[in-house]
Motif scaffolding. Structure first.
Motif, PDB file in Angstrom:
ATOM      1  N   SER A 138     -33.034 -84.377  55.580  1.00 30.14           N
ATOM      2  CA  SER A 138     -31.828 -84.454  56.403  1.00 30.14           C
ATOM      3  C   SER A 138     -31.785 -85.691  57.298  1.00 30.14           C
ATOM      4  O   SER A 138     -30.731 -86.313  57.427  1.00 30.14           O
ATOM      5  CB  SER A 138     -31.699 -83.192  57.248  1.00 30.14           C
ATOM      6  OG  SER A 138     -32.876 -83.016  58.005  1.00 30.14           O
ATOM      7  N   VAL A 198     -23.253 -73.161  53.237  1.00 28.66           N
ATOM      8  CA  VAL A 198     -22.667 -73.229  54.581  1.00 28.66           C
ATOM      9  C   VAL A 198     -23.756 -73.388  55.638  1.00 28.66           C
ATOM     10  O   VAL A 198     -23.551 -74.030  56.662  1.00 28.66           O
ATOM     11  CB  VAL A 198     -21.786 -71.988  54.849  1.00 28.66           C
ATOM     12  CG1 VAL A 198     -22.615 -70.716  54.889  1.00 28.66           C
ATOM     13  CG2 VAL A 198     -21.019 -72.146  56.161  1.00 28.66           C
ATOM     14  N   ARG A 205     -25.286 -83.948  48.884  1.00 28.54           N
ATOM     15  CA  ARG A 205     -23.861 -83.607  49.001  1.00 28.54           C
ATOM     16  C   ARG A 205     -23.510 -82.392  48.141  1.00 28.54           C
ATOM     17  O   ARG A 205     -22.723 -81.540  48.555  1.00 28.54           O
ATOM     18  CB  ARG A 205     -22.987 -84.797  48.594  1.00 28.54           C
ATOM     19  CG  ARG A 205     -23.000 -85.881  49.635  1.00 28.54           C
ATOM     20  CD  ARG A 205     -21.886 -86.883  49.434  1.00 28.54           C
ATOM     21  NE  ARG A 205     -21.868 -87.860  50.499  1.00 28.54           N
ATOM     22  CZ  ARG A 205     -21.416 -87.620  51.727  1.00 28.54           C
ATOM     23  NH1 ARG A 205     -20.910 -86.440  52.016  1.00 28.54           N
ATOM     24  NH2 ARG A 205     -21.446 -88.541  52.646  1.00 28.54           N
ATOM     25  N   LEU A 240     -24.709 -79.406  50.020  1.00 28.98           N
ATOM     26  CA  LEU A 240     -23.867 -79.128  51.185  1.00 28.98           C
ATOM     27  C   LEU A 240     -22.546 -78.490  50.776  1.00 28.98           C
ATOM     28  O   LEU A 240     -21.996 -77.657  51.496  1.00 28.98           O
ATOM     29  CB  LEU A 240     -23.589 -80.420  51.965  1.00 28.98           C
ATOM     30  CG  LEU A 240     -24.784 -80.996  52.731  1.00 28.98           C
ATOM     31  CD1 LEU A 240     -24.392 -82.297  53.408  1.00 28.98           C
ATOM     32  CD2 LEU A 240     -25.313 -80.006  53.744  1.00 28.98           C
ATOM     33  N   ALA A 241     -22.048 -78.881  49.604  1.00 28.00           N
ATOM     34  CA  ALA A 241     -20.765 -78.355  49.143  1.00 28.00           C
ATOM     35  C   ALA A 241     -20.824 -76.850  48.909  1.00 28.00           C
ATOM     36  O   ALA A 241     -19.825 -76.151  49.011  1.00 28.00           O
ATOM     37  CB  ALA A 241     -20.341 -79.076  47.863  1.00 28.00           C
ATOM     38  N   ARG A 300     -24.432 -80.659  60.583  1.00 29.81           N
ATOM     39  CA  ARG A 300     -23.450 -80.949  61.630  1.00 29.81           C
ATOM     40  C   ARG A 300     -24.127 -80.960  63.002  1.00 29.81           C
ATOM     41  O   ARG A 300     -23.889 -81.844  63.821  1.00 29.81           O
ATOM     42  CB  ARG A 300     -22.318 -79.919  61.591  1.00 29.81           C
ATOM     43  CG  ARG A 300     -21.085 -80.371  62.355  1.00 29.81           C
ATOM     44  CD  ARG A 300     -19.885 -79.516  62.049  1.00 29.81           C
ATOM     45  NE  ARG A 300     -20.161 -78.123  62.382  1.00 29.81           N
ATOM     46  CZ  ARG A 300     -19.774 -77.088  61.644  1.00 29.81           C
ATOM     47  NH1 ARG A 300     -19.100 -77.275  60.540  1.00 29.81           N
ATOM     48  NH2 ARG A 300     -20.055 -75.866  62.010  1.00 29.81           N
ATOM     49  N   CYS A 331     -26.582 -75.090  55.465  1.00 23.32           N
ATOM     50  CA  CYS A 331     -27.014 -76.480  55.568  1.00 23.32           C
ATOM     51  C   CYS A 331     -25.893 -77.358  56.114  1.00 23.32           C
ATOM     52  O   CYS A 331     -26.165 -78.329  56.811  1.00 23.32           O
ATOM     53  CB  CYS A 331     -27.500 -76.987  54.213  1.00 23.32           C
ATOM     54  SG  CYS A 331     -29.084 -76.242  53.776  1.00 23.32           S
ATOM     55  N   ARG A 332     -24.643 -77.005  55.800  1.00 17.86           N
ATOM     56  CA  ARG A 332     -23.530 -77.749  56.408  1.00 17.86           C
ATOM     57  C   ARG A 332     -23.604 -77.646  57.920  1.00 17.86           C
ATOM     58  O   ARG A 332     -23.460 -78.624  58.645  1.00 17.86           O
ATOM     59  CB  ARG A 332     -22.181 -77.191  55.929  1.00 17.86           C
ATOM     60  CG  ARG A 332     -21.733 -77.767  54.604  1.00 17.86           C
ATOM     61  CD  ARG A 332     -20.226 -77.736  54.456  1.00 17.86           C
ATOM     62  NE  ARG A 332     -19.665 -76.397  54.474  1.00 17.86           N
ATOM     63  CZ  ARG A 332     -19.603 -75.591  53.419  1.00 17.86           C
ATOM     64  NH1 ARG A 332     -20.055 -75.997  52.249  1.00 17.86           N
ATOM     65  NH2 ARG A 332     -19.086 -74.396  53.509  1.00 17.86           N
ATOM     66  N   ARG A 333     -23.850 -76.425  58.415  1.00 18.64           N
ATOM     67  CA  ARG A 333     -23.947 -76.197  59.857  1.00 18.64           C
ATOM     68  C   ARG A 333     -25.143 -76.965  60.425  1.00 18.64           C
ATOM     69  O   ARG A 333     -25.058 -77.585  61.475  1.00 18.64           O
ATOM     70  CB  ARG A 333     -24.109 -74.696  60.105  1.00 18.64           C
ATOM     71  CG  ARG A 333     -23.636 -74.269  61.458  1.00 18.64           C
ATOM     72  CD  ARG A 333     -23.679 -72.769  61.578  1.00 18.64           C
ATOM     73  NE  ARG A 333     -22.707 -72.094  60.746  1.00 18.64           N
ATOM     74  CZ  ARG A 333     -22.868 -70.860  60.253  1.00 18.64           C
ATOM     75  NH1 ARG A 333     -23.976 -70.200  60.498  1.00 18.64           N
ATOM     76  NH2 ARG A 333     -21.946 -70.303  59.521  1.00 18.64           N
TER      77      ARG A 333
END
Ligand SMILES: [Zn+2]
Length: 77
Positions: A11, A35, A28, A31-32, A42, A37-39
């Motif tokens: 990361s 959720v 990517r 991440l798509a 971010r 790992c998206r959080r």
């Protein structure tokens, strides 16, 4: 396919733009569909941005603030 552990391991390189194109695409793609790992990404991006704008002597206070925020978030659940 990347798993969450791989993503966490890559990361900081991802945010610093240090990954190869292939690695970046794998991140990517993960991440798509993830959720969590998206959080995670971010929040990491946010804390990096905050750290960059603070002089170093304020970092301990930032740690305390981050702890309080994390605690508030746990209590809010
Ligand atoms: Zn994940």
């Amino acid at each position: 396919m990347l798993n969450c552990k791989d993503l966490v391991a890559q990361s900081s390189d991802f945010l610093d733009g240090q990954l190869s194109l292939r690695q970046r695409l794998a991140v990517r793609a993960h991440l798509a569909m993830c959720v969590h790992c998206r959080r995670f990404i971010r929040q990491l991006r946010l804390s990096q941005a905050v750290l960059r704008h603070l002089p170093e002597e304020q970092v301990p206070e930032l740690d305390a603030l981050a702890e309080r925020l994390a605690e508030a978030r746990r209590n809010a659940r």
